[in-house]
Design an enzyme around this catalytic site. Structure first.
Site: not given
Ligand code: HSE
Length: 433
Positions: A195, A206, A307, A134, A17, A210, A139, A137
């Site tokens: 997921e 996750d 995304g 960038e 992606t 960050k 997105g 963290v």
């Molecule tokens: N899986 C993460 C989220 C995005 O749901 O924010 C990627 O770090």
């Protein structure tokens, strides 16, 4: 070396992606990107497991690298864009090899950086190249550049973030619909937000990756993932969300890091925040980051944390900086200057708390509980009980007044030992953001 005045040449490792998003944005916005960068950003070589798969973009003019290491060492490129993921093995080798070969690296890989960011930034300095992240963290939110440059004049006091969209979606949906965690998680999986193995998101890993990167950058310290205590959102029930709402609060999974009186604190946990606060309004899969600096005071940014588009947007912003010849240090200063600090956890914070107890519905139970709390001087601010259950239990919600969290936790352990307490209590901190 590839460097040319006309184009900045890149190789992309991984065409999932994010990698495909980078190709799309570079193709679609080619002219404006070249104008802003002062030269074109040219994809020279790509690598992915399956060369024949239709990815919905035209890849016909790019060379396919034989393998990741040969892509990292390709003398025709200035920069490796790593879009594979994973914190060790071949991905680590590839990034390291690119840096050792003097190539800039741009990555969205928070897990890799949380673990190897400091050693990689040393290698980058030794080889006069840059490691930019960038996209790793929050997105599409430009929080790395904001901390590294926009707020560079300030002593940063704190950073708060909603750093995981999946968790925020689940908590928001639980609040809007009154449904329970498992049910909403399943829906999030069916919709493709979460997921199949959701643990990285819902257990807070996750977001924790960050947070430690933000902490490193905000305070000029070495990120330390192992020193971070992490609590995810599995234990949050529909009852908690409903009770918090009734009391004027919203539950959010927050990454928090603070520098107070020579103490460095980091914590990743679900907290109650006032429902009127800006951070409580950040709904669904959105992320937000709030910073506090000594001169600027509070700032807040909100946006899509994941995304194809938002992540690729941040990757290409880094590429534009590099193409312009701007190569900042990964953590805003040389790695030799980064301090190694002793991290403290949430026990060092003073805060009011939310306590949810399932107890026997009998006379004297409240007196027993409040007496245990008072032994450690924990004072009650408000208390809720909604009738009782058919099985002879009752739910009690207690809001405690501000006290050291360490003390409130200790007194709740003592309450947990009472015979009248039927289940593990839920204790959450309240952040009056
Ligand atoms: N899986 C993460 C989220 C995005 O749901 O924010 C990627 O770090």
């Amino acid at each position: 070396m590839a460097s040319s005045p006309d184009s900045f040449k890149i190789g992309i490792a991984g065409l999932g992606t994010v990698g495909v998003g980078v190709v799309k944005i570079l193709q679609q916005n080619q002219d404006l990107i070249a104008a802003r960068a002062g030269r074109s950003i040219e994809i020279v070589t790509i690598a992915a497991k399956d060369q024949s798969k239709d990815r919905g973009v035209d890849l016909s003019t790019y060379e396919w690298a034989d393998d990741l290491l040969s892509l990292a060492q390709n003398t025709d490129i200035d920069c490796l864009v790593e879009c594979i993921g994973g914190d060790d093995g071949i991905v680590k080798e590839t990034v390291q090899s690119a840096l050792e070969n003097g190539k800039d690296v741009v990555t969205a890989n928070k897990a890799l950086l949380a673990k190897h960011g400091v050693s990689f930034s040393k290698i980058a300095e030794e080889n006069n190249c840059a490691l930019l992240y960038e996209a790793a963290v929050a997105g599409g939110i430009p929080i790395i550049k904001t901390l590294r440059e926009g707020l560079a004049a300030n002593e940063i006091n704190s950073v708060f973030g909603i750093l995981n969209g999946t968790c925020n979606y689940i908590l928001t949906t639980m609040e809007k619909t009154g449904r329970d965690f498992d049910d909403v998680l399943k829906e999030a999986q069916d919709l493709g937000y979460a997921e199949a193995d959701p643990s990285f998101d819902i257990d807070g890993i996750d977001a924790a990756h960050k947070l430690v990167l933000l902490a490193g950058l905000a305070f000029g310290v070495e990120p330390d993932f192992d020193a971070l205590e992490i609590s995810g959102i599995r234990s949050i029930t529909a009852h908690d969300i409903k009770a918090a709402k009734e009391l004027g609060y919203t539950i959010k999974l927050l990454g928090i890091t603070k520098h107070i009186n020579d103490q460095y604190i980091q914590t990743l946990e679900p907290c109650l925040v006032p429902s009127y606060s800006a951070i409580a309004q950040v709904d669904d899969a959105y992320n937000a980051v709030m910073t506090d600096g000594d001169f600027v005071e509070q700032t807040m940014m909100q946006g899509k944390g994941a995304g194809e588009g938002p992540t690729a947007s941040s990757i290409v912003a880094d590429l534009i900086d590099l193409a312009k010849g701007y190569k900042p240090h990964a953590f805003g200063q040389t790695s030799a200057k980064l301090k190694k600090v002793e991290w403290q956890n949430n026990e060092e914070l003073e805060c009011p708390c939310y306590l949810h107890l399932v107890v026997k519905d009998e006379p004297g139970v409240l007196a027993e509980i409040t007496s245990r709390l008072s032994e450690l001087n924990i004072s009650i601010d408000s208390l809720l009980q909604h009738g009782h259950e058919e099985d002879g239990s009752a739910r009690i919600i207690i809001m405690t007044q501000t006290a050291p969290f360490k003390t409130t936790s200790e007194s709740v352990k003592s309450v947990e030992g009472l015979d009248c307490v039927l289940d593990k209590p839920t204790l959450l901190r309240i952040e009056e953001v």
